[in-house]
Design a protein around this motif. Structure first.
Motif, PDB file in Angstrom:
ATOM      1  N   GLU A 225     -24.159-145.528 -29.871  1.00  0.00           N
ATOM      2  CA  GLU A 225     -24.809-146.554 -29.051  1.00  0.00           C
ATOM      3  C   GLU A 225     -25.245-146.081 -27.661  1.00  0.00           C
ATOM      4  O   GLU A 225     -26.235-146.549 -27.110  1.00  0.00           O
ATOM      5  N   PHE A 226     -24.517-145.125 -27.097  1.00  0.00           N
ATOM      6  CA  PHE A 226     -24.784-144.712 -25.710  1.00  0.00           C
ATOM      7  C   PHE A 226     -25.737-143.530 -25.623  1.00  0.00           C
ATOM      8  O   PHE A 226     -26.060-143.055 -24.547  1.00  0.00           O
ATOM      9  N   CYS A 227     -26.165-143.012 -26.765  1.00  0.00           N
ATOM     10  CA  CYS A 227     -26.836-141.717 -26.790  1.00  0.00           C
ATOM     11  C   CYS A 227     -28.357-141.858 -26.894  1.00  0.00           C
ATOM     12  O   CYS A 227     -28.862-142.728 -27.584  1.00  0.00           O
ATOM     13  N   THR A 228     -29.045-140.963 -26.209  1.00  0.00           N
ATOM     14  CA  THR A 228     -30.509-140.996 -26.194  1.00  0.00           C
ATOM     15  C   THR A 228     -31.110-140.266 -27.396  1.00  0.00           C
ATOM     16  O   THR A 228     -32.278-140.440 -27.718  1.00  0.00           O
ATOM     17  N   VAL A 229     -30.298-139.405 -28.018  1.00  0.00           N
ATOM     18  CA  VAL A 229     -30.858-138.426 -28.939  1.00  0.00           C
ATOM     19  C   VAL A 229     -31.530-139.032 -30.176  1.00  0.00           C
ATOM     20  O   VAL A 229     -32.655-138.648 -30.522  1.00  0.00           O
ATOM     21  N   THR A 230     -30.869-139.967 -30.838  1.00  0.00           N
ATOM     22  CA  THR A 230     -31.464-140.501 -32.068  1.00  0.00           C
ATOM     23  C   THR A 230     -32.796-141.181 -31.761  1.00  0.00           C
ATOM     24  O   THR A 230     -33.777-141.009 -32.486  1.00  0.00           O
ATOM     25  N   GLY A 231     -32.849-141.917 -30.641  1.00  0.00           N
ATOM     26  CA  GLY A 231     -34.099-142.576 -30.268  1.00  0.00           C
ATOM     27  C   GLY A 231     -35.186-141.568 -29.902  1.00  0.00           C
ATOM     28  O   GLY A 231     -36.343-141.744 -30.244  1.00  0.00           O
ATOM     29  N   PHE A 232     -34.805-140.500 -29.241  1.00  0.00           N
ATOM     30  CA  PHE A 232     -35.794-139.555 -28.709  1.00  0.00           C
ATOM     31  C   PHE A 232     -36.267-138.548 -29.768  1.00  0.00           C
ATOM     32  O   PHE A 232     -37.457-138.349 -29.977  1.00  0.00           O
ATOM     33  N   PHE A 233     -35.296-137.906 -30.424  1.00  0.00           N
ATOM     34  CA  PHE A 233     -35.660-136.852 -31.385  1.00  0.00           C
ATOM     35  C   PHE A 233     -35.770-137.383 -32.809  1.00  0.00           C
ATOM     36  O   PHE A 233     -36.237-136.680 -33.704  1.00  0.00           O
ATOM     37  N   GLY A 234     -35.276-138.611 -33.010  1.00  0.00           N
ATOM     38  CA  GLY A 234     -35.402-139.209 -34.333  1.00  0.00           C
ATOM     39  C   GLY A 234     -34.204-138.917 -35.209  1.00  0.00           C
ATOM     40  O   GLY A 234     -33.354-138.076 -34.890  1.00  0.00           O
ATOM     41  N   ASP A 235     -34.134-139.666 -36.329  1.00  0.00           N
ATOM     42  CA  ASP A 235     -32.978-139.487 -37.195  1.00  0.00           C
ATOM     43  C   ASP A 235     -33.255-138.512 -38.343  1.00  0.00           C
ATOM     44  O   ASP A 235     -32.390-138.208 -39.136  1.00  0.00           O
ATOM     45  N   SER A 236     -34.514-138.030 -38.410  1.00  0.00           N
ATOM     46  CA  SER A 236     -34.743-137.013 -39.437  1.00  0.00           C
ATOM     47  C   SER A 236     -34.601-135.662 -38.751  1.00  0.00           C
ATOM     48  O   SER A 236     -35.178-135.414 -37.692  1.00  0.00           O
ATOM     49  N   ILE A 237     -33.799-134.811 -39.376  1.00  0.00           N
ATOM     50  CA  ILE A 237     -33.472-133.558 -38.700  1.00  0.00           C
ATOM     51  C   ILE A 237     -34.451-132.482 -39.137  1.00  0.00           C
ATOM     52  O   ILE A 237     -34.791-132.394 -40.307  1.00  0.00           O
ATOM     53  N   ARG A 238     -34.887-131.716 -38.170  1.00  0.00           N
ATOM     54  CA  ARG A 238     -35.796-130.604 -38.478  1.00  0.00           C
ATOM     55  C   ARG A 238     -35.131-129.301 -38.070  1.00  0.00           C
ATOM     56  O   ARG A 238     -34.516-129.230 -37.017  1.00  0.00           O
ATOM     57  N   PHE A 239     -35.240-128.307 -38.940  1.00  0.00           N
ATOM     58  CA  PHE A 239     -34.595-127.024 -38.651  1.00  0.00           C
ATOM     59  C   PHE A 239     -35.616-125.901 -38.544  1.00  0.00           C
ATOM     60  O   PHE A 239     -36.615-125.898 -39.267  1.00  0.00           O
ATOM     61  N   ARG A 240     -35.304-124.947 -37.685  1.00  0.00           N
ATOM     62  CA  ARG A 240     -36.052-123.688 -37.698  1.00  0.00           C
ATOM     63  C   ARG A 240     -35.610-122.915 -38.935  1.00  0.00           C
ATOM     64  O   ARG A 240     -34.559-123.188 -39.505  1.00  0.00           O
ATOM     65  N   THR A 241     -36.369-121.886 -39.297  1.00  0.00           N
ATOM     66  CA  THR A 241     -35.902-121.043 -40.401  1.00  0.00           C
ATOM     67  C   THR A 241     -34.745-120.193 -39.884  1.00  0.00           C
ATOM     68  O   THR A 241     -34.676-119.875 -38.686  1.00  0.00           O
ATOM     69  N   ASN A 242     -33.858-119.814 -40.803  1.00  0.00           N
ATOM     70  CA  ASN A 242     -32.757-118.925 -40.419  1.00  0.00           C
ATOM     71  C   ASN A 242     -33.315-117.653 -39.804  1.00  0.00           C
ATOM     72  O   ASN A 242     -32.797-117.129 -38.819  1.00  0.00           O
ATOM     73  N   GLU A 243     -34.382-117.180 -40.418  1.00  0.00           N
ATOM     74  CA  GLU A 243     -34.980-115.913 -40.002  1.00  0.00           C
ATOM     75  C   GLU A 243     -35.387-115.955 -38.525  1.00  0.00           C
ATOM     76  O   GLU A 243     -35.136-115.031 -37.757  1.00  0.00           O
ATOM     77  N   SER A 244     -35.995-117.082 -38.121  1.00  0.00           N
ATOM     78  CA  SER A 244     -36.480-117.146 -36.743  1.00  0.00           C
ATOM     79  C   SER A 244     -35.299-117.226 -35.757  1.00  0.00           C
ATOM     80  O   SER A 244     -35.351-116.649 -34.671  1.00  0.00           O
ATOM     81  N   VAL A 245     -34.219-117.905 -36.158  1.00  0.00           N
ATOM     82  CA  VAL A 245     -33.045-117.975 -35.265  1.00  0.00           C
ATOM     83  C   VAL A 245     -32.404-116.590 -35.153  1.00  0.00           C
ATOM     84  O   VAL A 245     -32.078-116.123 -34.054  1.00  0.00           O
ATOM     85  N   VAL A 246     -32.257-115.934 -36.297  1.00  0.00           N
ATOM     86  CA  VAL A 246     -31.618-114.607 -36.301  1.00  0.00           C
ATOM     87  C   VAL A 246     -32.423-113.630 -35.444  1.00  0.00           C
ATOM     88  O   VAL A 246     -31.878-112.872 -34.637  1.00  0.00           O
ATOM     89  N   LYS A 247     -33.759-113.700 -35.574  1.00  0.00           N
ATOM     90  CA  LYS A 247     -34.620-112.813 -34.806  1.00  0.00           C
ATOM     91  C   LYS A 247     -34.402-113.031 -33.298  1.00  0.00           C
ATOM     92  O   LYS A 247     -34.331-112.088 -32.511  1.00  0.00           O
ATOM     93  N   GLU A 248     -34.281-114.303 -32.923  1.00  0.00           N
ATOM     94  CA  GLU A 248     -34.081-114.618 -31.497  1.00  0.00           C
ATOM     95  C   GLU A 248     -32.741-114.058 -31.000  1.00  0.00           C
ATOM     96  O   GLU A 248     -32.648-113.513 -29.902  1.00  0.00           O
ATOM     97  N   LEU A 249     -31.711-114.190 -31.838  1.00  0.00           N
ATOM     98  CA  LEU A 249     -30.394-113.671 -31.439  1.00  0.00           C
ATOM     99  C   LEU A 249     -30.437-112.147 -31.286  1.00  0.00           C
ATOM    100  O   LEU A 249     -29.854-111.583 -30.349  1.00  0.00           O
ATOM    101  N   LEU A 250     -31.146-111.498 -32.193  1.00  0.00           N
ATOM    102  CA  LEU A 250     -31.229-110.032 -32.116  1.00  0.00           C
ATOM    103  C   LEU A 250     -31.953-109.593 -30.840  1.00  0.00           C
ATOM    104  O   LEU A 250     -31.575-108.620 -30.189  1.00  0.00           O
ATOM    105  N   LEU A 251     -32.970-110.377 -30.485  1.00  0.00           N
ATOM    106  CA  LEU A 251     -33.719-110.086 -29.260  1.00  0.00           C
ATOM    107  C   LEU A 251     -32.800-110.198 -28.034  1.00  0.00           C
ATOM    108  O   LEU A 251     -32.816-109.360 -27.127  1.00  0.00           O
ATOM    109  N   LEU A 252     -31.995-111.248 -28.026  1.00  0.00           N
ATOM    110  CA  LEU A 252     -31.077-111.473 -26.901  1.00  0.00           C
ATOM    111  C   LEU A 252     -30.018-110.374 -26.835  1.00  0.00           C
ATOM    112  O   LEU A 252     -29.663-109.887 -25.759  1.00  0.00           O
ATOM    113  N   LYS A 253     -29.533-110.005 -28.007  1.00  0.00           N
ATOM    114  CA  LYS A 253     -28.511-108.962 -28.073  1.00  0.00           C
ATOM    115  C   LYS A 253     -29.071-107.643 -27.510  1.00  0.00           C
ATOM    116  O   LYS A 253     -28.410-106.947 -26.742  1.00  0.00           O
ATOM    117  N   ALA A 254     -30.328-107.365 -27.896  1.00  0.00           N
ATOM    118  CA  ALA A 254     -30.957-106.124 -27.432  1.00  0.00           C
ATOM    119  C   ALA A 254     -31.133-106.162 -25.923  1.00  0.00           C
ATOM    120  O   ALA A 254     -30.919-105.171 -25.227  1.00  0.00           O
TER     121      ALA A 254
END
Ligand code: B12
Ligand code: SF4
Length: 517
Positions: free
Chosen positions: A207-236
């Motif tokens: 009830e107190f949270c902005t998130v469901t109203g703002f981002f919606g209740d359907s969840i969207r994900f990045r691909t695993n590949e794109s997240v992993v690539k970002e982590l590798l970039l940060l690690k480097a």
């Protein structure tokens, strides 16, 4: 055109992490423009200095993003920029809910030339082009050709060039300790906490949270590949600059789809893309032993859990009945067995709270593995179901509380105690959890673990203390260190006994504080 993206300071603590929206919009800016980023938490600015900056730098457009609690400062800065003759576009959760306020259509003065509603990933390039042509519109809404709301799918996801971005303003290590840490261990030139998202949206609708109203209740994900690539970039990058980088997965509920989270964590492990990370996960999703095993193996160090209350009646009131206080201890033990610790967030001033709620909560907390408890007050954020309920019941005492932001102050009267009593409960929560004695106890409770964990909890507790007890300048820090000298000496003694290198964890896990999940 030269564009400045600006995030105002929160006026309470020094920011420990840059805001993702700035890097995202920078990556989504059409070619041919130069984008400068200023986070007011890291580079404090007042109205005069931002006006001077935009004039001297010949800025053509300023983008300002802010949460509700920073909006008053955001408006003041926007006014100064507009007075200097430069256009301002504002975005983020607050102006999305109250665009009329930013545009001066509610009887107040106008602060923004344009407002970007909701997620601006797809509207930002249009805003930039219109600004360049001098045809900026008042409102940019993320809609398709038929006027239906369209949320970015996050596939594909823009590549944020973490290997090149200037991050000088975001080093968590104070200048004075850097030479010392460089001597103690290699790889301690810098320590950065970087926000990464793997998905958006949360279906729970607390009830107190902005998130469901703002981002919606359907969840969207990045691909695993794109997240992993970002982590590798940060690690480097961390390797290259001889520093440490930890990640804060800012997803509101990182394990909302457990199957997908497990698959992401497996891919992170397979690609050797582990960095130390923090994520927000609700307690109900941490029942899964395999998930917790994977969290630990993939680099998870701190999990933020929105416990909110130990009273099931309160949780039912705010539509968070999926939290089961009876299982909090089990969940925290499950994490601690894998050396993953929790930031446990509580809200006081809920409708079933009575005086003494802090002590009742602390009594429970004392039985849990050492972690980072944080305490806030029930706050009606604009457009949340909570705001609407309290407004309809005539219970708002400061209906536009954001216009005069006061930290840790209620904007409505709770049902079973006074506002002052609620404020006092929060004070008791912080004072008891972050007193030198409480910090020493938390550190000692990890005496069976390697010294790094004790240093980790000590530093994290000291940083978190600053969320409630002002700890902005050098003197405030010095005072906090003096008060905790007993624990410091104890840690130093243990460090020399075990060898200096053993005293430094491979990366001090990063502390965070918010409310959600
Ligand atoms: C990370 C985070 C934090 C971090 C700080 C922010 C940081 N450095 O990243 C920490 C952990 C410190 C934090 C703390 C708090 N947080 Co917080 N936090 C978040 C969280 C989880 C992610 C933010 C994020 O990066 N999102 C992803 C980006 C891509 O989304 P975005 O920022 O909204 O940006 C998009 C659009 O809004 C828009 N946009 C944003 N800005 C701008 C600017 C321009 C010019 C344009 C064109 C567009 C635009 O475009 C972006 C891309 O689509 C959000 C929830 C969420 N999922 O957003 C809560 C959230 C922002 N936090 C919230 C709150 C309430 C808090 C606290 C007050 C909690 C508390 N009780 O203490 C504190 C206060 C912070 C403080 N002291 O400053 C609320 C804010 C609601 C509101 N109306 O203001 C949110 C929405 C969560 C909630 N439960 O409702 N938080
Ligand atoms: S508090 Fe957490 S679980 Fe509840 S709606 Fe917000 S993000 Fe989802």
């Amino acid at each position: 055109m030269k564009i400045l993206l600006y995030n105002p300071d929160n006026g309470v603590t020094r920011n420990f992490m840059p805001h993702l929206w700035m890097f995202l919009l920078q990556a989504l800016t059409p070619p041919g423009h130069e984008v400068l980023l200023i986070d007011g938490n890291a580079q404090p600015m007042d109205e005069a200095s931002i006006a001077r900056f935009v004039r001297e730098q010949n800025i053509g457009l300023v983008g300002i993003g802010a949460m509700t609690r920073m909006i008053a400062k955001a408006y003041r800065m926007a006014d100064a920029v507009r007075a200097a003759g430069v256009k301002v576009v504002m975005g983020g959760p607050h102006v999305t809910e109250l665009a009329d306020e930013a545009l001066g259509r509610d009887g107040g003065s106008r602060h923004a030339d344009a407002v970007a509603l909701g997620e601006a990933d797809e509207t930002w390039p249009r805003i930039v082009e219109d600004a360049e042509r001098g045809t900026l519109k008042d409102i940019y809404a993320p809609v398709d050709d038929f006027g239906q709301e369209r949320k970015p799918s996050l596939q594909p996801y823009p590549e944020i060039p973490w290997d090149k971005i200037k991050l000088d303003q975001f080093n968590l290590l104070p200048g004075i300790v850097q030479p010392l840490l460089k001597r103690v261990g290699a790889g301690w030139g810098t320590f950065r906490l970087v926000p990464v998202e793997s998905g958006r949206g949360c279906p729970y609708g607390c009830e107190f949270c902005t998130v469901t109203g703002f981002f919606g209740d359907s969840i969207r994900f990045r691909t695993n590949e794109s997240v992993v690539k970002e982590l590798l970039l940060l690690k480097a990058r961390a390797r290259e600059e001889g520093g440490q980088i930890a990640v804060f997965f800012i997803d509101d509920n990182f394990a909302i789809n457990v199957k997908r989270t497990k698959s992401l964590l497996r891919d992170i492990i397979a690609a050797n893309a582990q960095v130390h990370w923090v994520a927000q996960i609700s307690a109900n999703l941490l029942r899964d032993e395999e998930l917790v095993d994977l969290i630990a193996a993939a680099g998870g160090k701190w999990i933020f859990i929105g416990m909110e209350s130990i009273d099931p009646a309160n949780l039912a009131d705010v539509k968070k009945g999926f939290n089961k206080p009876g299982e909090y201890a089990v969940v925290l033990d499950r994490l601690a067995r894998r050396n993953v610790f929790a930031i446990t967030s509580f809200i006081f001033g809920m409708d079933n709270d009575t005086p003494g709620v802090a002590e009742r909560t602390l009594k429970e907390i004392r039985t849990w593995p050492a972690g980072l408890p944080i305490f806030g007050l029930m706050t009606p954020l604009p457009a949340t179901p909570l705001y609407k309920r309290l407004e309809a019941a005539g219970r708002l005492t400061r209906p536009k509380h954001w216009q005069e932001f006061i930290p840790f102050a209620m904007a409505h009267t709770p049902l079973k105690m006074s506002i002052e009593e609620a404020h006092n409960e929060v004070r008791i929560g912080w004072a008891n959890s972050y007193s030198p004695e409480a910090i020493e106890k938390a550190v000692d409770s990890l005496s069976h673990k390697p010294l790094g964990y004790r240093i980790n909890i000590f530093i994290a507790r000291l940083c978190f203390r600053g969320i409630y007890f002002p700890q902005m300048g050098r003197f405030a820090w010095l005072k906090a260190l003096l008060e905790n000298r007993r624990t410091i000496f104890k840690l130093i003694r243990q460090g020399f006994r075990g060898g200096l290198h053993a005293a430094v964890p491979s990366a001090v896990s990063a502390p965070v504080a918010k409310s959600g999940s």
